[in-house]
Write a protein that holds these residues in place. Structure first.
Motif, short mmCIF file in Angstrom:
data_model
loop_
_atom_site.label_atom_id
_atom_site.label_comp_id
_atom_site.label_asym_id
_atom_site.label_seq_id
_atom_site.Cartn_x
_atom_site.Cartn_y
_atom_site.Cartn_z
N CYS A 1 0.83 -1.20 0.00
CA CYS A 1 0.00 0.00 0.00
C CYS A 1 0.87 1.25 0.00
O CYS A 1 0.58 2.24 -0.66
N PRO B 1 -12.63 -10.09 -0.14
CA PRO B 1 -12.22 -9.11 -1.15
C PRO B 1 -11.96 -7.71 -0.60
O PRO B 1 -11.46 -6.86 -1.32
N GLY B 2 -12.28 -7.48 0.66
CA GLY B 2 -12.05 -6.13 1.17
C GLY B 2 -11.06 -6.11 2.31
O GLY B 2 -11.08 -5.22 3.14
N ASP C 1 -18.00 0.04 -9.39
CA ASP C 1 -18.90 -0.51 -10.40
C ASP C 1 -19.14 0.51 -11.52
O ASP C 1 -19.29 0.16 -12.68
N PHE D 1 -7.00 -6.91 4.08
CA PHE D 1 -5.57 -7.04 3.80
C PHE D 1 -4.74 -7.15 5.07
O PHE D 1 -3.61 -6.70 5.13
N ARG E 1 -8.78 -7.96 -6.41
CA ARG E 1 -9.42 -7.70 -5.12
C ARG E 1 -8.51 -6.79 -4.34
O ARG E 1 -7.40 -6.50 -4.74
N CYS E 2 -9.01 -6.37 -3.20
CA CYS E 2 -8.35 -5.31 -2.42
C CYS E 2 -6.82 -5.29 -2.50
O CYS E 2 -6.15 -6.27 -2.23
N LEU E 3 -6.28 -4.15 -2.89
CA LEU E 3 -4.83 -3.97 -2.95
C LEU E 3 -4.32 -3.38 -1.65
O LEU E 3 -3.14 -3.17 -1.47
N GLY E 4 -5.22 -3.06 -0.75
CA GLY E 4 -4.80 -2.48 0.52
C GLY E 4 -4.64 -0.99 0.45
O GLY E 4 -4.11 -0.36 1.36
N ASP F 1 -25.09 4.41 0.81
CA ASP F 1 -24.92 3.03 0.36
C ASP F 1 -26.23 2.28 0.40
O ASP F 1 -26.98 2.36 1.36
N PHE G 1 -15.68 -0.98 -4.21
CA PHE G 1 -17.08 -1.08 -4.63
C PHE G 1 -17.91 -0.01 -3.94
O PHE G 1 -18.69 0.71 -4.57
N VAL G 2 -17.73 0.11 -2.63
CA VAL G 2 -18.50 1.07 -1.85
C VAL G 2 -18.25 2.50 -2.36
O VAL G 2 -19.13 3.34 -2.34
N LYS G 3 -17.03 2.72 -2.88
CA LYS G 3 -16.73 4.05 -3.40
C LYS G 3 -16.97 4.15 -4.90
O LYS G 3 -16.44 5.02 -5.58
N GLY G 4 -17.71 3.21 -5.46
CA GLY G 4 -18.17 3.37 -6.84
C GLY G 4 -17.37 2.69 -7.92
O GLY G 4 -17.41 3.11 -9.08
N ILE H 1 -16.20 -3.06 6.96
CA ILE H 1 -16.53 -2.02 5.99
C ILE H 1 -17.64 -1.15 6.57
O ILE H 1 -18.68 -1.65 7.00
N ARG I 1 -28.49 4.68 -5.41
CA ARG I 1 -27.29 3.95 -5.76
C ARG I 1 -27.52 3.02 -6.96
O ARG I 1 -26.62 2.82 -7.76
N GLY J 1 -14.02 1.75 3.80
CA GLY J 1 -15.33 2.26 3.44
C GLY J 1 -15.48 3.70 3.87
O GLY J 1 -14.53 4.49 3.79
N CYS K 1 -7.22 1.04 0.08
CA CYS K 1 -8.65 1.40 0.10
C CYS K 1 -8.86 2.88 0.33
O CYS K 1 -9.87 3.44 -0.08
N PHE L 1 -23.45 -7.34 -4.10
CA PHE L 1 -22.01 -7.34 -4.34
C PHE L 1 -21.36 -8.60 -3.76
O PHE L 1 -20.59 -9.28 -4.43
N LEU M 1 -11.94 -4.49 -7.53
CA LEU M 1 -13.35 -4.67 -7.19
C LEU M 1 -13.49 -5.18 -5.75
O LEU M 1 -14.38 -5.95 -5.43
N GLY M 2 -12.55 -4.75 -4.92
CA GLY M 2 -12.64 -5.07 -3.50
C GLY M 2 -13.82 -4.32 -2.88
O GLY M 2 -14.39 -3.41 -3.51
N THR M 3 -14.15 -4.68 -1.67
CA THR M 3 -15.34 -4.11 -1.04
C THR M 3 -15.27 -2.59 -0.93
O THR M 3 -16.22 -1.88 -1.27
N ALA M 4 -14.11 -2.09 -0.47
CA ALA M 4 -14.01 -0.65 -0.27
C ALA M 4 -14.13 0.10 -1.59
O ALA M 4 -14.78 1.14 -1.68
N ARG N 1 -1.82 -9.84 4.51
CA ARG N 1 -0.78 -9.33 3.63
C ARG N 1 0.13 -8.37 4.37
O ARG N 1 1.34 -8.45 4.30
#
Ligand SMILES: Cc1cc2nc3c(=O)[nH]c(=O)nc-3n(C[C@H](O)[C@H](O)[C@H](O)COP(=O)(O)O)c2cc1C
Ligand code: SF4
Ligand code: SF4
Ligand code: SF4
Ligand code: FES
Lengths: 726, 163
Positions: A37, A329-330, B95, A332, B124-127, A566, B90-93, A560, A664, A487, B129, A574, B85-88, A335
């Motif tokens: 990051c 998916p959200g 899509d 890390f 997916r999330c790269l960290g 939202d 997605f939440v910030k748009g 999140i 949304r 989020g 976010c 999702f 297309l991680g959750t964060a 990592r």
């Protein structure tokens, strides 16, 4: 003294000597964050620029090193500057330009650059910083420990503005029987810890320390303070000092590629202790007594798992596995842990291997984490070189080695039976359990699989004792948990908090609340297997059982934050889209059931839903939960179920009114230009990615609804409020 | 084209080393990673060669290659776009960004444009976010991307190609 301790002492002496030689203690140290990051935020360039400036200055008393991620993602890259004997200064969002200024003013002239200081709390350099434990346990004693200390300082006549006070998270120092009686505080730059019980004692300490400039040894706590190093670097930043860093204590502090750094921070002391004692059942007993539960999602007691691997079998071949597939998916956490402190995982696994009698271990890492893989490879090589992996570890006679195996982008491979097949080089499709991996795992042999964070806790428990560990947390959830907070929250990043911390504390005290004056709507935990928790339940503590009661799960640590903009139907969709595309297809309920559910959700968000769709969703959910073969299917409906339970009204509005209350759902909104307001400035037309806005300069513009992709750019850019959203 | 050439000698050496080890067939995924790392994707010819050298059935190799999303069976475009297309995100748009890329390029996730210039993939999330939504094109990271910016990035690349 036995072989292992002997070896460890020699190693430590060697390393200490090397450090002395380098004269590190007298040098100015610049520390640059270098996790994935941080790199994405530009830390490589920052590092290079500092190196260039150091070379140009011709000074040999300035050192630079890399470190892992502190978890303060929103402010990266972060650079720490250490002058010998002074309170370390951390800079945020360091760009090339900032490097110039920091180097010229701070490094060369010793003047802090307040504008760039992390969280900008420091407008000047304080002579002292006091971090006082203000966790719930200690708070029972005094209403407000920070105020208490402030009052004592004022009474003593310590000049205003020389001392800064912070309420910190649990230091992990308090004893159970003392809880509610004692107060613990740490004073910088001396880095001493005082424990006191009464106001009088506090005044005595303040008088001695600040007026007489003498450390008051009577109240000095000699206890080995595990998070001391972390607190002394970051204890003055509010994002950090509410946290309790056990597993992440070295991240952001040490050079992750340096065995020297790791050993200097108590690395491998736990393993030395274990090998010295030479009693596997003692190790298992400690882990059992500590109450450690798996951090990968399931929360199974780790000690029990280890015990199972030796109780029901006499197979001499056993394996340990570290699950670093991190599928949420959200999230890390894993990592970051691997990038920031790889050695602690190796040490944890080696201890576990000794406990169950395994001679080979595997780390299963996602291929998407190249930096974590690189750091692990380097750490394994260094551990081998130093007799910390391989044959006859620390001359104790114990042999153990670790291999890295790469995942290849299949979420289901995080499931333990699928993971093992993947290590074997096959398609990762789960199988029925039992037999559990501890009975029949890799190539049919007993195998213990634990998550990265679970392994990272092991050396600490061994070092500080099960009893100490079990004091942190709640009755049935012990220790800390790392969350990836993201989020709609101000301070996104990684946070490690004691179990029992409430969601509210995490989101508001550490996360800093919701940006843009929006209202908090819900918190999602557990990713695709979890659920959402509405605001009226924010006082829920982080605890395996409490979260499960609310229809969510602790999960691996994704958290999140969702605000009023939202849409809960979209969010549920999702996650379901994710699990649906990751379903391995082996069993029908999961493969077909999730597809049906997704179709229904698609209908609802596009305005074609019918009222019986809700009952259909619920029926399908129950069927999938019951009939699926593995955890992926069994938990896939959770996000939908919990959204239906807590935000049913929102589904109903989508269905009956064909309207998305959060604006949304693309198919339920339209953007239109109000003729009276449009000045014809052309901005929207220039910005529209679908080039579907037409109009001549200074004339009213129009949107071609058929081509519009509902991206909302026109709405965002129009300076005359001429675009509106229905 | 690399399609028709034999595997690189370094990879052959790696396969030979794996064959010496216990559970040689368990290194199949590692070998495929090496090949994709070198050639950018897994061609039929290469997979066939792996099957022969590692002594596993061809169907096993292609079964594994198709099961794991990380493996690409078609070459990447010159500009490889990876959208988080991680959750964060997605939440910030994210899509909406995806929609912008789709409409601009006329391809879906996992596809390459017919001129081989662009390929579109999700991660997916790269960290990062905090910088959501995030897009990576080749190795360059773009943060807080807007749908407009997405379209602009494509047009810029097209322009550079034409110039
Ligand atoms: C679909 C699915 C995905 C999973 N993904 C992960 C993961 O990414 N990381 C992980 O540690 N555990 C994951 N698990 C849980 C593992 O199966 C296993 O329980 C865990 O690794 C055990 O370690 P622990 O006891 O230390 O948590 C997953 C489970 C399922 C059903
Ligand atoms: S539940 Fe889903 S992921 Fe699990 S085995 Fe069945 S189809 Fe595969
Ligand atoms: S940006 Fe607003 S004012 Fe300008 S042309 Fe578009 S709608 Fe009209
Ligand atoms: S919403 Fe997006 S695509 Fe539609 S008109 Fe506005 S800018 Fe263009
Ligand atoms: S979700 Fe995209 S970077 Fe985290």
């Amino acid at each position: 003294m036995g072989q292992a301790l002997h070896y460890y002492d020699a190693l430590k002496q060697f390393i200490e000597a090397r450090r002395q030689q380098s004269g590190l203690a007298e040098k100015i140290l610049i520390q640059v964050g270098s996790a994935t990051c941080e790199k994405a935020a530009g830390s490589d360039l920052v590092m290079k620029e500092f190196q260039k400036l150091i070379r140009a200055s011709g000074r040999d008393d300035i050192l630079i090193k890399q470190t892992g991620c502190t978890g303060r993602c929103a402010r990266e890259p972060i650079v720490g500057v250490f002058f010998p004997g002074q309170i370390p200064i951390k800079y945020e969002r360091v760009t090339i330009d900032r490097v110039q200024t920091i180097f010229q003013e701070h490094i060369l002239q010793g003047i802090t650059v307040p504008e760039f200081v992390l969280d900008k709390k420091t407008d000047k350099r304080y002579d002292y910083v006091i971090t006082v434990c203000s966790s719930e346990k200690c708070r029972h004693t005094k209403a407000d420990p920070e105020k208490m200390i402030m009052d004592a300082l004022v009474k003593e006549g310590v000049p205003d503005g020389t001392v800064r006070i912070f309420g910190g998270g649990c230091f992990g120092l308090c004893a159970n029987d003392q809880a509610g009686k004692q107060q613990v505080m740490m004073v910088f730059p001396e880095r001493v810890i005082y424990t006191f019980e009464t106001d009088e004692q506090l005044e005595e300490i303040i008088h001695s320390h600040f007026s007489q400039k003498q450390i008051h040894s009577k109240y000095l706590t000699q206890a080995d303070f595990i998070t001391e190093q972390f607190f002394s670097m970051y204890g003055d930043v509010s994002f950090f000092n509410k946290q309790t860093r056990l597993t992440l204590r070295n991240s952001g502090l040490i050079d992750p590629e340096s065995l020297v750094d790791y050993v200097m921070n108590k690395g491998y002391e736990g393993l030395a202790k274990v090998l010295e004692k030479d009693d596997p059942s003692w190790v298992i007993d400690e882990i059992l007594k500590s109450g450690l539960r798996g951090r990968g999602g399931g929360g199974f007691p780790t000690g029990e798992k280890w015990k199972n691997a030796i109780t029901y079998t006499n197979d001499p071949t056993k394996y340990v596995v570290c699950n670093a597939d991190e599928g949420d998916p959200g999230a890390f956490m894993d990592r970051s842990a691997l990038e920031g402190d790889p050695f602690i995982i190796l040490e944890g696994m080696t201890i576990g291997a000794f406990a169950i009698g395994a001679r080979r271990g595997f780390i299963y890492v996602r291929a998407e984490y190249p930096l974590a893989i690189e750091r692990l490879e380097k750490a394994i090589a260094k551990a081998r070189e130093n007799n910390l992996l391989g044959e006859n570890i620390m001359n104790s006679g114990f042999d153990f080695d670790i291999e890295i195996r790469l995942g290849a982008g299949a979420f289901v491979c995080g499931e333990e039976t699928a993971l093992m097949l993947s290590i074997e080089g096959k398609r990762g499709q789960p199988r029925l359990r039992p037999p559990y991996p501890t009975q029949s795992g890799l190539w049919g042999h007993p195998t213990v699989i634990n998550n990265v964070e679970t392994w990272a806790n092991v050396p600490t428990i061994i070092l500080y004792g099960a009893e100490w560990f079990s004091r942190i947390g709640t009755a049935k959830s012990k220790g800390t948990k790392v969350f990836a907070l993201a989020g709609k929250v101000r301070n996104t990043g990684l946070v490690e908090v004691p179990m029992g911390t409430t969601l509210k504390e995490i989101i508001f005290d550490i996360g800093g609340g919701i940006p843009e004056n929006r209202k908090l709507k819900a918190v999602q935990t557990g990713g695709p297997s979890g659920g959402c928790i509405p605001i009226d339940k924010l006082d829920t503590p982080v605890d395996y059982d409490e979260l499960a009661k609310l229809g969510s799960i602790m999960g691996s640590g994704g958290m999140i934050v969702l605000d009023e903009s939202d849409c809960m139907v979209q969010t549920a969709k999702f996650f379901l889209e994710f699990t649906q595309s990751e379903s391995c297809g082996k069993c029908v309920p999961c493969r077909e059931g999730t597809l049906r559910m997704l179709e229904i959700l698609e209908r609802i968000v596009s305005g074609n839903g019918q009222m019986d769709d809700i009952t259909k969703l619920e029926r399908l959910s129950r069927m999938i939960q019951k009939a699926s073969l593995c955890g992926l299917g069994m938990t896939a409906p959770n996000p939908v179920m919990s959204a239906l339970e807590n935000f049913r009204e929102e589904f109903i509005i989508h269905i009956t009114e064909k309207r998305c209350p959060s604006h949304r759902c693309a198919q339920l909104i339209r953007y239109e230009i109000i003729e009276e307001k449009c000045t014809g400035c052309t901005l929207c037309a220039r910005r529209c990615p679908a080039t579907c806005i037409t109009g001549r300069p200074r004339q009213v513009h129009f949107i071609d609804q058929k081509a519009c992709i509902k991206c909302g750019e026109c709405f965002n850019v129009c300076k005359f409020d001429a675009v509106f959203k229905i | 084209m690399s399609d028709h050439t034999k595997l690189d000698s370094e990879i052959i050496k790696f396969i030979d080393e794996c064959r010496e080890k216990e559970h040689a067939d368990s290194y199949l995924i590692a070998v495929l990673h090496k090949i994709q790392g070198k050639y950018g994707y897994l061609s039929d010819v290469h997979m066939h060669e792996v099957a022969q050298r590692l002594q596993v059935p061809s169907s096993t190799v292609s079964g594994v290659a198709t099961f794991y999303h990380f493996f690409r069976l078609q070459p990447k475009g010159k500009y490889h776009i990876s959208l988080c297309l991680g959750t964060a995100c997605f939440v910030k748009g994210a899509d909406k960004i995806l929609e912008a890329f789709r409409s601009e390029l006329g391809i879906e996730l996992g596809e390459t444009t017919s001129d081989k210039l662009f390929s579109l993939e999700c991660s997916r999330c790269l960290g990062v976010c905090a910088l959501a939504p995030v897009v990576t094109i080749n190795d360059q990271v773009y943060s807080k991307v807007s749908p407009t910016q997405a379209a602009e990035l494509i047009n810029k690349a097209r322009f550079e190609e034409a110039a």
